[in-house]
Scaffold this active site. Structure first.
Site, mmCIF file in Angstrom:
data_model
loop_
_atom_site.group_PDB
_atom_site.id
_atom_site.type_symbol
_atom_site.label_atom_id
_atom_site.label_comp_id
_atom_site.label_asym_id
_atom_site.label_seq_id
_atom_site.Cartn_x
_atom_site.Cartn_y
_atom_site.Cartn_z
ATOM 1 N N ASP A 151 0.850 -1.187 0.000
ATOM 2 C CA ASP A 151 0.000 0.000 0.000
ATOM 3 C C ASP A 151 0.888 1.240 0.000
ATOM 4 O O ASP A 151 2.010 1.201 0.505
ATOM 5 C CB ASP A 151 -0.906 0.014 1.227
ATOM 6 C CG ASP A 151 -2.019 -1.029 1.164
ATOM 7 O OD1 ASP A 151 -2.426 -1.398 0.048
ATOM 8 O OD2 ASP A 151 -2.483 -1.448 2.237
ATOM 9 N N ASP A 165 -7.131 -0.950 -4.895
ATOM 10 C CA ASP A 165 -8.283 -0.612 -4.066
ATOM 11 C C ASP A 165 -9.133 0.475 -4.735
ATOM 12 O O ASP A 165 -10.364 0.413 -4.728
ATOM 13 C CB ASP A 165 -7.833 -0.119 -2.688
ATOM 14 C CG ASP A 165 -6.971 -1.123 -1.942
ATOM 15 O OD1 ASP A 165 -7.115 -2.335 -2.199
ATOM 16 O OD2 ASP A 165 -6.146 -0.697 -1.123
#
Length: 189
Positions: A151, A165
């Site tokens: 991330d 995402d």
């Protein structure tokens, strides 16, 4: 039907010849294949973008320093997530990997059944995002099927996510809009 060529012999006309069995299929029969290929292309592009940005984040960002993009609202910071959004399910990475595999297969099947180009794009975005994060779970440390998702998009102090995402969110939002539009269209008929 035949016609006389010299007054005595009968010859078949060209329109009497039967169409060969291997003639091209009508465009309507090719439409499902086109929609599947569209979904596949969108998914493949999403995976490439996701994995490329993750590789760039691994090479350029730090876990300990945040680079502000939009003040405190959005920044870039490297993180490794064993769970889902906000690290939910962090102790069940192997289970999340199984769910991601099942979701990826279900989205493949959904792509074969997309009714419109819009639905193909929506499915492709979600499918590509799911596969992007699945690749991390399968191949990233600490090990196969237990990998942590890379991330790098820090949303204030709430959580850190990635482009997979975002693509999943955009695909779901597009799917909701298409569903509402389709429902309204059917209600008006």
């Amino acid at each position: 039907m035949t016609h006389r060529t010299d007054g005595a012999a009968l010859a078949p006309m060209n329109n009497d010849v039967a169409e060969p069995a291997s003639s091209p299929r009508p465009a309507t029969a090719r439409a499902p294949l086109r929609r599947f290929l569209l979904a596949f292309a969108v998914a493949a592009g999403a995976v490439l973008i996701d994995q490329g940005t993750k590789a760039l984040a691994l090479a350029q960002l730090s876990e300990y320093e945040r680079i502000p993009v939009l003040g405190d609202w959005l920044g870039l910071q490297l993180a490794f997530n064993p769970g889902t959004v906000m690290s939910l399910g962090a102790d069940s990475t192997w289970l999340l990997t199984i769910v991601a595999v099942v979701a990826s297969v279900a989205l493949l099947i959904a792509a074969t059944r997309a009714r419109t180009a819009g639905w193909a794009i929506a499915i492709g975005l979600v499918w590509g995002g799911a596969v992007g994060n699945l690749l991390d779970r399968l191949l990233a440390p600490p090990g196969f099927a237990r990998g942590h998702v890379t991330d790098f998009l820090a949303y204030g102090n709430l959580f850190i996510g990635n482009l997979a995402d975002v693509l999943i969110g955009v695909g779901v939002a597009l799917g909701i809009l298409l569903f509402v539009r389709d429902h309204r269209t059917h209600s008006e008929q």
